[in-house]
Design a protein around this motif. Structure first.
Motif, PDB file in Angstrom:
ATOM      1  N   ALA A   1     100.759 -35.698  51.991  1.00  0.00           N
ATOM      2  CA  ALA A   1     101.388 -36.721  51.688  1.00  0.00           C
ATOM      3  C   ALA A   1     100.849 -37.817  52.299  1.00  0.00           C
ATOM      4  O   ALA A   1     100.451 -37.052  53.525  1.00  0.00           O
ATOM      5  N   GLU A   2     100.767 -39.005  52.248  1.00  0.00           N
ATOM      6  CA  GLU A   2     100.348 -40.194  53.048  1.00  0.00           C
ATOM      7  C   GLU A   2     101.459 -40.870  53.570  1.00  0.00           C
ATOM      8  O   GLU A   2     102.115 -41.397  53.216  1.00  0.00           O
ATOM      9  N   VAL A   3     101.843 -40.580  55.225  1.00  0.00           N
ATOM     10  CA  VAL A   3     102.355 -41.887  55.380  1.00  0.00           C
ATOM     11  C   VAL A   3     101.407 -43.172  56.112  1.00  0.00           C
ATOM     12  O   VAL A   3     101.128 -43.198  56.854  1.00  0.00           O
ATOM     13  N   ILE A   4     102.664 -43.584  55.386  1.00  0.00           N
ATOM     14  CA  ILE A   4     101.786 -45.815  56.063  1.00  0.00           C
ATOM     15  C   ILE A   4     102.879 -45.907  56.915  1.00  0.00           C
ATOM     16  O   ILE A   4     103.678 -46.567  57.285  1.00  0.00           O
ATOM     17  N   THR A   5     101.743 -46.362  57.736  1.00  0.00           N
ATOM     18  CA  THR A   5     102.390 -46.764  58.947  1.00  0.00           C
ATOM     19  C   THR A   5     101.923 -48.542  58.766  1.00  0.00           C
ATOM     20  O   THR A   5     100.784 -48.910  59.307  1.00  0.00           O
TER      21      THR A   5
END
Length: 71
Positions: A8-12
């Motif tokens: 999973a990629e978390v975009i902040t």
């Protein structure tokens, strides 16, 4: 039952557009004009959207036609 893992990629934060110079655009477009080259392949290789490269090709083609019509 086997366990599977997924990535999973978390975009902040806010994504910003990359600055691409006219020279870089020309190099990418010229690469797409080589025999056997796919526009989508070239775009993805450079981390660009294929639709963006299609647009650059169209714009450069239109400008070239305008230059010929002026003479």
């Amino acid at each position: 039952m086997s366990e599977t893992f997924s990535k999973a990629e978390v975009i902040t934060g806010v994504a910003r557009r990359a600055s691409v110079t006219a020279e870089q655009k020309l190099l990418v477009v010229n690469e797409t004009l080589q025999t056997g080259m796919s526009i989508s392949y070239v775009a993805r290789r450079h981390g660009l959207s294929p639709s963006l490269v299609f647009r650059w090709r169209r714009l450069m083609s239109e400008e070239a036609l305008k230059a010929f019509k002026r003479n």
